[in-house]
Write a protein that holds these residues in place. Sequence first.
Motif, short mmCIF file in Angstrom:
data_model
loop_
_atom_site.label_atom_id
_atom_site.label_comp_id
_atom_site.label_asym_id
_atom_site.label_seq_id
_atom_site.Cartn_x
_atom_site.Cartn_y
_atom_site.Cartn_z
N ILE A 144 130.30 8.93 52.88
CA ILE A 144 131.28 9.70 53.32
C ILE A 144 131.46 9.18 54.77
CG2 ILE A 144 131.24 12.18 54.98
CD1 ILE A 144 130.07 13.56 52.21
N SER A 155 121.41 17.89 53.88
CA SER A 155 122.88 17.12 54.45
C SER A 155 123.18 17.69 55.26
CB SER A 155 123.21 17.25 53.04
OG SER A 155 122.57 16.22 52.35
N TRP A 169 109.79 15.65 63.63
CA TRP A 169 111.05 15.72 64.00
C TRP A 169 111.46 16.82 62.92
CZ3 TRP A 169 116.03 14.54 62.18
CH2 TRP A 169 117.25 14.80 63.30
C1 LIG Z 1 109.81 12.48 51.65
C2 LIG Z 1 110.88 12.94 52.43
C3 LIG Z 1 110.26 13.22 54.10
C4 LIG Z 1 111.48 13.66 54.68
N1 LIG Z 1 111.33 14.09 56.60
C5 LIG Z 1 111.51 14.54 56.90
C6 LIG Z 1 111.70 14.98 58.18
O1 LIG Z 1 110.76 14.11 58.93
N2 LIG Z 1 112.75 15.96 59.13
C7 LIG Z 1 113.33 16.11 58.85
O2 LIG Z 1 114.35 16.86 59.31
N3 LIG Z 1 113.66 16.65 57.25
C8 LIG Z 1 112.64 15.22 56.33
N4 LIG Z 1 113.18 15.11 54.92
C9 LIG Z 1 114.25 15.95 54.49
C10 LIG Z 1 115.74 14.98 54.71
O3 LIG Z 1 116.57 14.39 55.77
C11 LIG Z 1 116.64 15.90 52.81
O4 LIG Z 1 116.09 16.16 51.96
C12 LIG Z 1 117.74 14.97 53.41
O5 LIG Z 1 118.51 15.10 54.54
C13 LIG Z 1 118.84 15.96 52.15
O6 LIG Z 1 118.73 16.94 52.02
P1 LIG Z 1 118.83 18.07 51.23
O7 LIG Z 1 117.10 17.47 50.28
O8 LIG Z 1 118.48 19.28 51.71
O9 LIG Z 1 119.62 17.94 49.86
P2 LIG Z 1 121.18 18.08 49.57
O10 LIG Z 1 121.83 18.25 51.19
O11 LIG Z 1 120.90 19.70 49.17
O12 LIG Z 1 122.30 17.58 49.04
C14 LIG Z 1 121.85 17.34 47.57
C15 LIG Z 1 122.43 16.54 46.52
O13 LIG Z 1 123.75 16.71 47.07
C16 LIG Z 1 124.60 15.36 47.60
N5 LIG Z 1 125.74 16.09 48.72
C17 LIG Z 1 124.78 16.86 49.33
N6 LIG Z 1 126.27 17.19 50.61
C18 LIG Z 1 127.37 16.38 49.83
C19 LIG Z 1 128.58 16.53 49.98
N7 LIG Z 1 129.65 16.97 50.80
N8 LIG Z 1 129.61 15.10 49.33
C20 LIG Z 1 128.72 14.62 47.95
N9 LIG Z 1 127.32 14.57 47.73
C21 LIG Z 1 126.67 16.07 48.81
C22 LIG Z 1 123.00 15.08 48.82
O14 LIG Z 1 123.77 13.89 48.23
C23 LIG Z 1 122.59 14.92 47.08
O15 LIG Z 1 122.41 13.98 45.95
C24 LIG Z 1 112.32 14.90 54.24
C25 LIG Z 1 112.87 14.49 52.85
C26 LIG Z 1 111.91 13.81 52.04
C27 LIG Z 1 112.28 13.82 50.46
#
Ligand SMILES: Cc1cc2nc3c(=O)[nH]c(=O)nc-3n(C[C@H](O)[C@H](O)[C@H](O)COP(=O)(O)OP(=O)(O)OC[C@H]3O[C@@H](n4cnc5c(N)ncnc54)[C@H](O)[C@@H]3O)c2cc1C
Length: 398
Positions: free
Chosen positions: A389, A150, A141
Amino acid sequence: MVNSLVKLVYLLNVRSETLDYDLSDDLLALQDVARRFAADEIAPHARDWDRNADIPRDIVAKLAELGFLGIFTPTEYGGCGLGDLGASVIMEEIARHCGATALMLDAHNALCSAHIIRAANAEQKAKYLPCLARGDYLGAWCLSEPGCGSDAAALTTTATLNGDQWVLNGSKHWITNGHYAGVYVVMAKTKPEGGARGISAFLVERDTPGFIRAKKEDKFGMRASDTVGLTFDDCRIPKDALCGTLNEGFIDAMKVLERGRITISAMSVGLARGAFEESLGYAKQRQAFGKPIFEHQSIQFMLADMAMEINAGRLLVHKAGILSDAGKPSNIEASMAKLFTSEMATRACLNAIQIEGGNGYTKEFPVERYMRDAKLCEIGEGSSQVQRIIIARHMLDI
Ligand SMILES: Cc1cc2nc3c(=O)[nH]c(=O)nc-3n(C[C@H](O)[C@H](O)[C@H](O)COP(=O)(O)OP(=O)(O)OC[C@H]3O[C@@H](n4cnc5c(N)ncnc54)[C@H](O)[C@@H]3O)c2cc1C
């Protein structure tokens, strides 16, 4: 007086019907199957899978035989047709011994298959769901991208209609099962000016030209679960690969994530339980200052807190599952369960390492692996900050 008593008895009866904390006999039987399988087929190998960063294909076939690759899939498509409570029971047992195997199941069932069950048309369901449930291939997915996780609505992968084909361009990041999957649910912009209302979902098959899988990520935890980046370079898929309503794919994706949070919460409970059970056993054996360390009060207190928080977490998960299965709103309950259980699991695993001292800090003992696996649950499917949030926004309406 009599009238008040009758009212009280009536109220107590209503409460005892609605507050039933026991799992049904069917779910207890399912729990027993999952528990035995995890203990016999997963626990002895999980450390090697973590070290080799791979889950062998034969274990995927065995999970399929048990029906665990079609947890939500309706029986008419060869699945178990379970709800979120049933899925939680299975996920807790699998995660008890291996977070990575649970994560593989989560992405397959609660994200890929769940999206198809929710949004696909009859032909698409008939084509993909039986294969996914049989384990002919895994499902993935794909929402997250290198530039957004996020803030998922900011995704930039595009799908443009060209004659009777959609042409996909862009990249996805962190895709669980991305290396092995046979079918991928891919979210892409179909109306760039529409924001979240301009995103659609597509079903992309593994061998489609222009669909490129990167090498597996080298991760801190969940190492055996495969996580890859994907690139779509003028990747052409049939017009009928659209899954759900045009430009409404983000709404489906958010609904899928809402329910997925219940499953990932159950994973957290399983990992915390693993840490608790392992460190309790250790504390009863390990001697320090002439007695088992369990007899030192500070160790007892850590274990008591772990036991209490695991129970509290499981209640949150089951409540969210029961509400969701009844078709009632469960978004806030799912977010609360995800937030509480994921942070609780990391705490429990860190305490387990502390209880096991130097041994807990080595790869000879499983609790360090549980800790590395548990940390993912605070990040994936909506980080802890995102859950706070969601919960806080809900307060504006009450
Ligand atoms: C092992 C693994 C498996 C995964 N599998 C999938 C998958 O199968 N499919 C898929 O689509 N995705 C997958 N993901 C992605 C996962 O859903 C994202 O890593 C997650 O949604 C966070 O996004 P990001 O890593 O880009 O962090 P970012 O969005 O860049 O966030 C970085 C930090 O900032 C914080 N932050 C962001 N926005 C805000 C806000 N408005 N207020 C306060 N803090 C905030 C976050 O909480 C986080 O601590 C996977 C990730 C991992 C590590």
